[in-house]
Motif scaffolding. Sequence first.
Motif, PDB file in Angstrom:
ATOM      1  N   LEU A   1       7.244  29.535  14.379  1.00 49.93           N
ATOM      2  CA  LEU A   1       6.034  28.998  13.755  1.00 49.93           C
ATOM      3  C   LEU A   1       6.348  27.962  12.676  1.00 49.93           C
ATOM      4  CD1 LEU A   1       3.898  32.260  13.461  1.00 49.93           C
ATOM      5  CD2 LEU A   1       3.768  30.470  15.192  1.00 49.93           C
ATOM      6  N   PHE A   2       7.557  27.415  12.720  1.00 48.79           N
ATOM      7  CA  PHE A   2       7.961  26.375  11.781  1.00 48.79           C
ATOM      8  C   PHE A   2       8.204  25.084  12.563  1.00 48.79           C
ATOM      9  CE2 PHE A   2      11.694  24.797   8.971  1.00 48.79           C
ATOM     10  CZ  PHE A   2      10.873  23.860   8.385  1.00 48.79           C
ATOM     11  N   TRP A   3       7.316  24.117  12.361  1.00 49.47           N
ATOM     12  CA  TRP A   3       7.507  22.839  13.033  1.00 49.47           C
ATOM     13  C   TRP A   3       6.986  21.695  12.167  1.00 49.47           C
ATOM     14  CZ3 TRP A   3       3.754  26.192  15.320  1.00 49.47           C
ATOM     15  CH2 TRP A   3       2.427  25.798  15.155  1.00 49.47           C
ATOM     16  N   THR A   4       7.559  20.514  12.400  1.00 45.82           N
ATOM     17  CA  THR A   4       7.162  19.287  11.714  1.00 45.82           C
ATOM     18  C   THR A   4       7.066  18.193  12.754  1.00 45.82           C
ATOM     19  OG1 THR A   4       8.387  19.982   9.737  1.00 45.82           O
ATOM     20  CG2 THR A   4       7.726  17.671   9.861  1.00 45.82           C
ATOM     21  N   GLN A   5       5.962  17.475  12.722  1.00 45.67           N
ATOM     22  CA  GLN A   5       5.775  16.387  13.690  1.00 45.67           C
ATOM     23  C   GLN A   5       6.938  15.398  13.621  1.00 45.67           C
ATOM     24  OE1 GLN A   5       2.124  14.198  13.441  1.00 45.67           O
ATOM     25  NE2 GLN A   5       1.173  15.374  15.069  1.00 45.67           N
ATOM     26  N   GLY A   6       7.480  15.057  14.796  1.00 47.41           N
ATOM     27  CA  GLY A   6       8.588  14.119  14.879  1.00 47.41           C
ATOM     28  C   GLY A   6       9.946  14.773  14.775  1.00 47.41           C
ATOM     29  N   LYS A   7       9.976  16.086  14.498  1.00 49.82           N
ATOM     30  CA  LYS A   7      11.255  16.793  14.385  1.00 49.82           C
ATOM     31  C   LYS A   7      11.321  17.954  15.368  1.00 49.82           C
ATOM     32  CE  LYS A   7      11.970  15.592   9.533  1.00 49.82           C
ATOM     33  NZ  LYS A   7      12.260  16.083   8.155  1.00 49.82           N
ATOM     34  N   GLU A   8      10.769  17.707  16.576  1.00 54.35           N
ATOM     35  CA  GLU A   8      10.749  18.751  17.603  1.00 54.35           C
ATOM     36  C   GLU A   8      12.154  19.135  18.060  1.00 54.35           C
ATOM     37  OE1 GLU A   8       8.867  16.086  17.587  1.00 54.35           O
ATOM     38  OE2 GLU A   8       6.802  16.834  17.465  1.00 54.35           O
ATOM     39  N   GLU A   9      13.065  18.154  18.082  1.00 53.73           N
ATOM     40  CA  GLU A   9      14.435  18.453  18.512  1.00 53.73           C
ATOM     41  C   GLU A   9      15.123  19.415  17.546  1.00 53.73           C
ATOM     42  OE1 GLU A   9      16.699  14.973  19.219  1.00 53.73           O
ATOM     43  OE2 GLU A   9      15.377  14.211  20.806  1.00 53.73           O
ATOM     44  N   SER A  10      14.858  19.245  16.276  1.00 54.20           N
ATOM     45  CA  SER A  10      15.441  20.151  15.277  1.00 54.20           C
ATOM     46  C   SER A  10      14.926  21.567  15.492  1.00 54.20           C
ATOM     47  CB  SER A  10      15.089  19.656  13.868  1.00 54.20           C
ATOM     48  OG  SER A  10      15.496  20.602  12.900  1.00 54.20           O
ATOM     49  N   ARG A  11      13.628  21.698  15.781  1.00 50.52           N
ATOM     50  CA  ARG A  11      13.056  23.016  16.046  1.00 50.52           C
ATOM     51  C   ARG A  11      13.685  23.635  17.286  1.00 50.52           C
ATOM     52  NH1 ARG A  11       8.854  25.087  19.224  1.00 50.52           N
ATOM     53  NH2 ARG A  11       7.794  26.914  18.322  1.00 50.52           N
ATOM     54  N   ALA A  12      13.892  22.823  18.327  1.00 51.19           N
ATOM     55  CA  ALA A  12      14.483  23.323  19.565  1.00 51.19           C
ATOM     56  C   ALA A  12      15.892  23.858  19.327  1.00 51.19           C
ATOM     57  CB  ALA A  12      14.511  22.208  20.616  1.00 51.19           C
ATOM     58  N   GLU A  13      16.666  23.185  18.472  1.00 51.43           N
ATOM     59  CA  GLU A  13      18.021  23.647  18.177  1.00 51.43           C
ATOM     60  C   GLU A  13      18.007  24.971  17.425  1.00 51.43           C
ATOM     61  OE1 GLU A  13      21.156  22.599  18.945  1.00 51.43           O
ATOM     62  OE2 GLU A  13      20.071  21.345  20.384  1.00 51.43           O
ATOM     63  N   ARG A  14      17.042  25.115  16.535  1.00 53.90           N
ATOM     64  CA  ARG A  14      16.945  26.375  15.781  1.00 53.90           C
ATOM     65  C   ARG A  14      16.553  27.539  16.694  1.00 53.90           C
ATOM     66  NH1 ARG A  14      13.505  23.387  12.513  1.00 53.90           N
ATOM     67  NH2 ARG A  14      11.861  24.927  12.917  1.00 53.90           N
ATOM     68  N   LEU A  15      15.721  27.251  17.683  1.00 53.92           N
ATOM     69  CA  LEU A  15      15.232  28.312  18.562  1.00 53.92           C
ATOM     70  C   LEU A  15      16.184  28.636  19.710  1.00 53.92           C
ATOM     71  CD1 LEU A  15      11.437  27.416  18.894  1.00 53.92           C
ATOM     72  CD2 LEU A  15      12.413  29.421  17.773  1.00 53.92           C
ATOM     73  N   LYS A  16      17.074  27.723  20.018  1.00 56.08           N
ATOM     74  CA  LYS A  16      17.948  27.881  21.184  1.00 56.08           C
ATOM     75  C   LYS A  16      18.716  29.206  21.207  1.00 56.08           C
ATOM     76  CE  LYS A  16      21.392  25.342  23.874  1.00 56.08           C
ATOM     77  NZ  LYS A  16      22.236  24.111  23.902  1.00 56.08           N
TER      78      LYS A  16
END
Length: 301
Positions: free
Chosen positions: A73-88
């Motif tokens: 539930l932590f996301w920032t527009q334009g930083k979707e790749e960073s979120r994907a790495e954290r969730l991987k």
Amino acid sequence: MERSTISRKIARIGFWGLIIYTALSTTVVWAIQLGFIPVPPRSVVVAGQSEKQAAAPALSETAFAEQFVREYLFWTQGKEESRAERLKPFWKPRMDVQGGIDFEKSKWNSYTRNVNVWEVKGRKDQSGIKDVTVFAETILTKADDPKEQKRVDRYLVVPIKKAGATYVVVDFPYFVAPPVATLPKEPEDQKEEKGTNVDEQVHGQVEQFMKSFWKVYTTGTPQEIAYFQKDNQPTPGLTGIMSFQEMKNLSVYQEGKEVRAECDVLLEDLASGAQVINHYRFYLVQDGERWYVVRMEQGEE
């Protein structure tokens, strides 16, 4: 003469037997205490303990689910790749790294402030999957106006499965409605009788007494408050903590020799200025022209 000799022999044998037994027992006890003779530890079984331990969720399960939800539930527009790495690291292989969320039309950024596991349920299909319900307090910030924020509370279910020393999320989390409290109906014969309504004169007397009580209860000393108590015991009130603002919704009933008074009282916190309303029940008695508090209770029945 012969019997006397036999009796003495039996007595000697008994005496020396007791001495030898005592010596051996003492030696064995000391050997155990000093560790020369190993004794296997005793297992103490508490009734129902194993069932409770099996039913209780593991600390690792709750920790994993809470960590995952914080990232999910932590996301920032334009930083979707960073979120994907954290969730991987949380997903099982070949899962969608964004967990089924599309941010293309999202107008809000999100982060979690508080996360707590609400419930852990194992599935009955022997799959080893557990559905973990998690509460999350999230703060949403407008993507094009960081000053605009709002709080959104969510409940979501996270399906997890044991994977070696940790767990993996085996399916997309899904949102659910907040739990709703359902109280059992109180049996009719157990409902408390409120007594009979008092007449207007008694109601007026109780109302004046209650207002005087609350003024002293929020400004007076324990000795001054004791003047209103039937047992005349000094009682610490809310002096220096709260100020009395208003008493509302007063109901007065006669219950045997006592009078029961229920009311809502509006108080103000002296430190912050915030106002709080609470429900109170008083049990009163009258002695001549004076009224006294027998006991007071706070909260709804």
